[in-house]
Design an enzyme around this catalytic site. Structure first.
Site, mmCIF file in Angstrom:
data_model
loop_
_atom_site.group_PDB
_atom_site.id
_atom_site.type_symbol
_atom_site.label_atom_id
_atom_site.label_comp_id
_atom_site.label_asym_id
_atom_site.label_seq_id
_atom_site.Cartn_x
_atom_site.Cartn_y
_atom_site.Cartn_z
ATOM 1 N N ILE A 9 -2.904 -34.358 -14.697
ATOM 2 C CA ILE A 9 -2.513 -32.818 -12.960
ATOM 3 C C ILE A 9 -3.799 -34.020 -11.503
ATOM 4 O O ILE A 9 -2.501 -33.467 -10.945
ATOM 5 C CB ILE A 9 -3.406 -31.376 -12.914
ATOM 6 N N ASN A 49 -11.063 -33.000 -10.102
ATOM 7 C CA ASN A 49 -10.312 -32.454 -11.231
ATOM 8 C C ASN A 49 -10.383 -33.249 -12.890
ATOM 9 O O ASN A 49 -9.976 -33.070 -13.269
ATOM 10 C CB ASN A 49 -8.684 -33.471 -10.905
ATOM 11 N N TYR A 66 -15.119 -25.502 -24.099
ATOM 12 C CA TYR A 66 -14.493 -25.272 -22.319
ATOM 13 C C TYR A 66 -13.714 -24.240 -21.492
ATOM 14 O O TYR A 66 -14.301 -24.614 -20.184
ATOM 15 C CB TYR A 66 -13.075 -26.194 -23.440
ATOM 16 N N LYS A 72 -14.803 -24.053 -17.617
ATOM 17 C CA LYS A 72 -13.883 -23.822 -16.244
ATOM 18 C C LYS A 72 -14.043 -22.078 -16.234
ATOM 19 O O LYS A 72 -14.459 -21.690 -14.971
ATOM 20 C CB LYS A 72 -12.616 -23.615 -17.145
ATOM 21 N N VAL A 95 -0.893 -26.883 -19.163
ATOM 22 C CA VAL A 95 0.216 -28.117 -18.663
ATOM 23 C C VAL A 95 0.677 -29.698 -19.142
ATOM 24 O O VAL A 95 -0.653 -29.554 -19.784
ATOM 25 C CB VAL A 95 -0.642 -28.354 -17.479
ATOM 26 N N THR A 122 0.180 -31.980 -20.181
ATOM 27 C CA THR A 122 -0.548 -33.506 -19.821
ATOM 28 C C THR A 122 -1.009 -34.640 -20.997
ATOM 29 O O THR A 122 -0.723 -33.661 -22.465
ATOM 30 C CB THR A 122 -1.366 -33.729 -19.026
#
Ligand SMILES: NC(=O)c1ccc[n+]([C@@H]2O[C@H](COP(=O)([O-])OP(=O)(O)OC[C@H]3O[C@@H](n4cnc5c(N)ncnc54)[C@H](OP(=O)(O)O)[C@@H]3O)[C@@H](O)[C@H]2O)c1
Length: 255
Positions: free
Chosen positions: A14, A80, A146, A150, A181, A183
């Site tokens: 991203i 990011n 995680y 966030k 996403v 990645t």
């Protein structure tokens, strides 16, 4: 003079696509991450950029990044850099989790604090904090730390958003909350997605549009935004049970 953006975690996924998107919009882009070779490769294709290799899990490296870039009078800061780890809480090594907290929470916190003070002084600037749909949920079984990191990002960003609004500031802050996403996230997390992912290019395009539209929460895929809203409205224990079910589909040994 070109406006300048700093993108952390620009060596992949991203962050790399957000850097490309900002380059298309005429920004000079400062690229930060640990893998310098990757950053240099990206820098070659951008029109005006600078590479700063740094390990943002270390406080002194976050401060160095600020010191080395503050004279550039950023217009955009994109926090990011981040990663996740899949597994039961008692099984994930503590060192991995502490590094995750240092990167996903502390680095973002430090850089937001330092640059926001400059942005407020000049009454200009945009901050994009990359959270996740995980940050809109009440918790994430099998990715407990995680999800908690966030949730910190969405909470912090929302509070600062309101403080800026109350102060009638021109400074803008947003949280990007995508679902899956495509990645390198999964290979780092040792996971596989249970639901369909979007491309990093699409995610970055929506992120940059939302950033300049001054949206507080940017959810690139409409479905994920609705799912997050439903999870917030449902009783907490039901939401946790559903999220736990979805998360167990991410385990690779279930293939
Ligand atoms: N992919 C998804 O499904 C998804 C969904 C929602 C949110 N997100 C969030 O999006 C962000 C970007 O992840 P991604 O999906 O693009 O994964 P990715 O392809 O693995 O990219 C992660 C980036 O973070 C950088 N990074 C990690 N640790 C770092 C450290 N200690 N210091 C400096 N840079 C560091 C990595 O660079 P180096 O390894 O070169 O340092 C890399 O550039 C993360 O915050 C992630 O939580 C991802």
């Amino acid at each position: 003079m070109a406006r300048t953006a700093l993108v952390t975690g620009a060596s992949s996924g991203i962050g790399r696509e957000i850097a490309r998107e900002l380059d298309k919009r005429g920004f000079r882009v400062i690229l930060a991450a640990r893998r310098e070779d990757r950053l240099r490769e990206l820098a070659e294709e951008l029109s005006d950029s600078r590479v700063i290799a740094c390990d943002l899990s270390r406080r002194e490296e976050c401060e160095r990044l600020y010191e080395e870039t503050k004279a550039e009078r950023l217009t955009v800061l994109v926090n990011n850099a981040g990663f996740g780890k899949l597994g039961r809480f008692e099984e994930i090594p503590l060192d991995d989790e502490l590094a995750m907290i240092d990167t996903n929470v502390k680095a973002l916190h430090i850089l937001t604090k330092l640059f926001l003070q400059d942005f407020i002084r000049e009454d200009r600037g945009y901050i994009l904090n990359v959270a996740s749909s995980a940050g809109l949920m009440p918790g994430g079984p099998l990715m407990a730390t995680y999800y908690a990191t966030k949730a910190y990002v969405t909470s912090l960003t929302g509070a600062i958003y309101e403080e800026l609004k109350q102060a009638d500031s021109s400074v803008s802050i947003s949280a990007l909350c995508p679902g899956p996403v495509d990645t390198e996230f999964n290979s780092v997390a040792n996971a596989q997605f249970g639901v369909k992912s979007i491309s990093a290019e699409y995610c970055a395009k929506r992120a940059v549009e939302g950033l300049f539209a001054r949206q507080l929460i940017i959810t690139p895929e409409r479905g994920m935004g609705l799912a997050a809203k439903a999870a917030q409205l449902a009783p907490r224990r039901i939401s946790l049970a559903i999220t736990g079910q979805l998360q167990s589909g991410k385990q690779k040994d279930k293939e």
